[in-house]
Motif scaffolding. Structure first.
Motif, short mmCIF file in Angstrom:
data_model
loop_
_atom_site.label_atom_id
_atom_site.label_comp_id
_atom_site.label_asym_id
_atom_site.label_seq_id
_atom_site.Cartn_x
_atom_site.Cartn_y
_atom_site.Cartn_z
N GLU A 94 0.82 -1.20 0.00
CA GLU A 94 0.00 0.00 0.00
C GLU A 94 0.86 1.26 0.00
O GLU A 94 1.74 1.42 0.84
CB GLU A 94 -0.94 0.01 1.20
N ASP A 103 -5.53 1.75 1.50
CA ASP A 103 -6.33 0.94 0.57
C ASP A 103 -5.92 1.10 -0.90
O ASP A 103 -6.69 0.78 -1.80
CB ASP A 103 -7.82 1.27 0.70
N GLN A 110 -9.15 -0.10 -2.95
CA GLN A 110 -10.12 -0.97 -2.28
C GLN A 110 -11.35 -0.16 -1.91
O GLN A 110 -11.29 0.77 -1.10
CB GLN A 110 -9.49 -1.58 -1.02
#
Length: 229
Positions: A120, A124, A181
């Protein structure tokens, strides 16, 4: 010996521990053009690019935490405008004229690539890099917007546009992007990719017109937007 066998077994099973399949849909607005090469007599050149819109379904099969095999099935638009020197059939006319052809092709494409993900870089959010290739077959071809082409040299000679294009194309693919995400199993991705055609698509100028050493190959710059579910 027992420890060595357990170590080997653990290494063999390690990829399976990360095995995970993610399936998604992708749309890809793109700019395509045709790379040309020929002797100076016919002087083929790429004149302009064209906007295309494609898309399809894809799958990422993870064999490590940050490594995935990518494939899928896509409709991909390709083509562009080319120009070449043509000798008119009329006696006493100009020795040669410049003729343009706008070639529009749609392919059914199967990519075979590897995606490399970073950890990451923001909450996310991960970056990815994609390399590999694809195999594609043409499903529709138009020349100057028409399914049939009337030859400049011989107006009585009309050929099907699809017969001008080779039956298969192969490409090298390179790209990068980001994946975000959105939910527990939903991800949004956006990226850029370049598709470099490897196969001469011409089946007309050399085969029908007996032009010497004509090469026409595809190239695409694509914006890739997708959702994983």
């Amino acid at each position: 010996m027992k420890k060595a066998l357990l170590t080997v077994a653990a290494l063999a099973l390690a990829p399976a521990a990360f095995a995970q399949v993610e399936i998604g849909l992708k749309v890809s607005p793109s700019i395509s053009f045709l790379r040309t090469d020929s002797p100076s007599g016919t002087n083929f050149s790429s004149e302009s690019s064209k906007f295309s819109f494609g898309g399809g379904i894809f799958m990422d099969y993870f064999f490590g935490e940050n490594y995935a095999f990518n494939t899928g099935l896509f409709l991909t638009g390709k083509g562009g405008t080319i120009a070449y020197n043509e000798v008119p059939p009329t006696v006493g006319g100009p020795r040669s004229v410049r003729v343009e052809q706008k070639i529009t092709m749609q392919y059914l494409e199967l990519p075979l690539t590897v995606k490399l993900f970073t950890n990451e870089v923001a909450p996310d959010t991960r970056l990815y890099f994609q390399v590999g290739g694809s195999i594609a077959v043409p499903v529709q071809t138009r020349i100057n917007g028409e399914k049939y082409y009337t030859d400049f040299y011989d107006n009585a000679n009309q050929t099907k546009a699809g017969s001008h294009v080779f039956d298969i194309d192969a490409n090298l693919i390179g790209g990068f992007g980001a994946e975000y995400q959105l939910g527990q199993s939903t991800k949004f991705l956006a990226g850029l990719s370049y598709h470099h055609g490897l196969i001469d698509t011409d089946r007309y100028f050399e085969k029908t017109r007996n032009f010497d050493s004509v090469n026409i190959k595809n190239s695409i710059f694509s914006l890739d937007l997708g959702l994983k579910f």
